[in-house]
Design an enzyme around this catalytic site. Sequence first.
Site, short mmCIF file in Angstrom:
data_model
loop_
_atom_site.label_atom_id
_atom_site.label_comp_id
_atom_site.label_asym_id
_atom_site.label_seq_id
_atom_site.Cartn_x
_atom_site.Cartn_y
_atom_site.Cartn_z
N GLY A 123 0.70 -1.27 0.12
CA GLY A 123 0.16 -0.13 0.00
C GLY A 123 0.81 1.25 0.16
N ILE A 158 -5.96 -10.84 5.99
CA ILE A 158 -6.19 -10.65 7.46
C ILE A 158 -7.54 -11.18 7.93
CG2 ILE A 158 -4.31 -8.92 7.90
CD1 ILE A 158 -6.51 -7.00 8.02
N THR A 170 -9.24 0.83 2.29
CA THR A 170 -9.41 2.42 2.54
C THR A 170 -10.06 3.30 1.58
OG1 THR A 170 -7.43 2.44 0.86
CG2 THR A 170 -6.87 2.04 3.39
N TYR A 177 -16.58 3.50 7.18
CA TYR A 177 -14.99 3.43 7.38
C TYR A 177 -14.60 3.94 8.68
CZ TYR A 177 -10.05 4.66 6.93
OH TYR A 177 -8.87 4.63 6.96
N LYS A 198 -13.13 1.40 11.74
CA LYS A 198 -11.51 1.74 12.39
C LYS A 198 -12.26 2.02 14.06
CE LYS A 198 -8.39 2.01 9.35
NZ LYS A 198 -7.24 1.22 9.20
N TRP A 218 -5.26 12.08 6.15
CA TRP A 218 -4.99 12.65 4.78
C TRP A 218 -3.62 12.44 4.40
CZ3 TRP A 218 -7.26 18.46 4.57
CH2 TRP A 218 -8.31 18.48 5.10
N1 LIG Z 1 -4.77 6.99 3.14
C1 LIG Z 1 -5.20 7.68 3.92
O1 LIG Z 1 -5.49 9.01 3.98
C2 LIG Z 1 -5.35 7.28 5.33
C3 LIG Z 1 -5.96 8.15 6.56
C4 LIG Z 1 -5.91 7.72 7.82
C5 LIG Z 1 -5.58 6.66 8.01
N2 LIG Z 1 -5.23 5.58 7.13
C6 LIG Z 1 -4.81 4.13 7.36
O2 LIG Z 1 -3.52 3.93 7.10
C7 LIG Z 1 -3.13 2.67 6.68
C8 LIG Z 1 -2.53 2.63 5.38
O3 LIG Z 1 -3.04 3.27 4.61
P1 LIG Z 1 -2.79 3.16 2.88
O4 LIG Z 1 -3.20 4.38 2.35
O5 LIG Z 1 -1.36 3.05 2.67
O6 LIG Z 1 -3.74 2.09 2.34
P2 LIG Z 1 -3.65 1.46 0.87
O7 LIG Z 1 -2.77 2.13 -0.10
O8 LIG Z 1 -5.00 1.30 0.49
O9 LIG Z 1 -3.09 -0.12 0.99
C9 LIG Z 1 -3.61 -1.06 1.74
C10 LIG Z 1 -3.13 -2.42 2.02
O10 LIG Z 1 -3.69 -3.26 2.65
C11 LIG Z 1 -3.87 -4.38 1.94
N3 LIG Z 1 -4.78 -5.34 2.00
C12 LIG Z 1 -6.17 -4.81 1.78
N4 LIG Z 1 -7.03 -5.77 2.08
C13 LIG Z 1 -6.48 -6.82 2.96
C14 LIG Z 1 -6.70 -7.68 3.41
N5 LIG Z 1 -8.13 -8.48 3.36
N6 LIG Z 1 -5.92 -8.64 3.89
C15 LIG Z 1 -4.57 -8.33 3.92
N7 LIG Z 1 -4.21 -7.04 3.39
C16 LIG Z 1 -5.09 -6.38 2.72
C17 LIG Z 1 -3.47 -4.16 0.73
O11 LIG Z 1 -3.02 -5.31 -0.18
P3 LIG Z 1 -2.93 -5.64 -1.55
O12 LIG Z 1 -2.61 -4.43 -2.20
O13 LIG Z 1 -2.17 -6.79 -1.75
O14 LIG Z 1 -4.50 -6.06 -1.88
C18 LIG Z 1 -2.32 -2.92 0.85
O15 LIG Z 1 -1.25 -3.45 0.96
C19 LIG Z 1 -4.52 1.90 6.76
O16 LIG Z 1 -4.79 1.31 7.68
C20 LIG Z 1 -5.54 3.21 6.24
O17 LIG Z 1 -6.85 2.93 6.93
C21 LIG Z 1 -4.97 5.97 5.61
#
Ligand SMILES: NC(=O)c1ccc[n+]([C@@H]2O[C@H](COP(=O)([O-])OP(=O)(O)OC[C@H]3O[C@@H](n4cnc5c(N)ncnc54)[C@H](OP(=O)(O)O)[C@@H]3O)[C@@H](O)[C@H]2O)c1
Length: 278
Positions: A10, A35, A60, A123, A127, A148
């Site tokens: 991700g 997971i 996400t 969402y 969380k 963000w």
């Molecule tokens: N993006 C934001 O603005 C934001 C804001 C606040 C908090 N967060 C949190 O920060 C964290 C990282 O966010 P990100 O933006 O890097 O997320 P992302 O780019 O959407 O990546 C999500 C990751 O989760 C994996 N995944 C999805 N479903 C899964 C499952 N069932 N089992 C195992 N792995 C799974 C994906 O693997 P594959 O690619 O192999 O499917 C990918 O590696 C997350 O917990 C998110 O909720 C994000």
Amino acid sequence: MKATILGASGLLGKVLMREWQGDEVVGLGSRDVDIRDASGVRQMVETTRSDWIVLAAAYTNVDDCESHPDLALAVNRDGPVNVARAAQQTGAKLLFLSSDYVFDGRKTSPYETGDARNPQSIYGRSKAEAEVRLLEVLPECCIARTSWLFGTGGKCFPDTILKLAETRPALDVVDDQRGCPTYTVDLARAIIALCRKQARGIVHVTNAGDCSWFEFAREIVKSAGLKTEVRPVSSQQVARPAPRPAYSVLSPKSLQHYGVAMPAWHDALQRYLQERNR
Ligand SMILES: NC(=O)c1ccc[n+]([C@@H]2O[C@H](COP(=O)([O-])OP(=O)(O)OC[C@H]3O[C@@H](n4cnc5c(N)ncnc54)[C@H](OP(=O)(O)O)[C@@H]3O)[C@@H](O)[C@H]2O)c1
């Protein structure tokens, strides 16, 4: 120290893999372990035997979560509980990534870690419920709430704005949602520091300073040297399936407790633009 990153493919996971030097680090995506699969998770945790598990895996897409609530809760709440149970059995420590969307956005001063959760979206609910369950299963776990996110290697707000700005004379961006933009590089460094400092409990981890999406977009366009006009609009004018908090600025006090300081988002944006142009 040995660490396992779940969600290594991700936006954040990729940077964690790149930034985490000097320790043994294993990175896993959903193809390595889903997971939602409790026995697969247990097997993975028993095989990898890590000191720390960083759980950055999540569903996400905030708007899609509204139409797929069962999937959102399975991945974002039940998945982390599977990981926490497995960590509890092997003695691994867990750092879970959570979100500013656990709050309702009605405050007008930065959210502290102890403020009441009241998510407005599926969402956010997934969380918030995960946080509560994790603290029951593994009370010593660390919950890092961020917001963000932007960075290279995936879809993010600055990238979308820059692509649109290249083809359109003007952009309408919401000006009634305020939060803290956070660069994946700075977040990854803070997460590594928190693991090394044996952090526990809820910690807020964002770049310093806050802005509205409109202010963020205006700065992105200006910093990139583009002439596109950026116009402020209200959330009602740009309706989306999931409601977002009007104000979700996270207080840095909990992070300062660990002696970790985050750069200002303006500074982070300049470094992101340099990285994107490389
Ligand atoms: N993006 C934001 O603005 C934001 C804001 C606040 C908090 N967060 C949190 O920060 C964290 C990282 O966010 P990100 O933006 O890097 O997320 P992302 O780019 O959407 O990546 C999500 C990751 O989760 C994996 N995944 C999805 N479903 C899964 C499952 N069932 N089992 C195992 N792995 C799974 C994906 O693997 P594959 O690619 O192999 O499917 C990918 O590696 C997350 O917990 C998110 O909720 C994000």
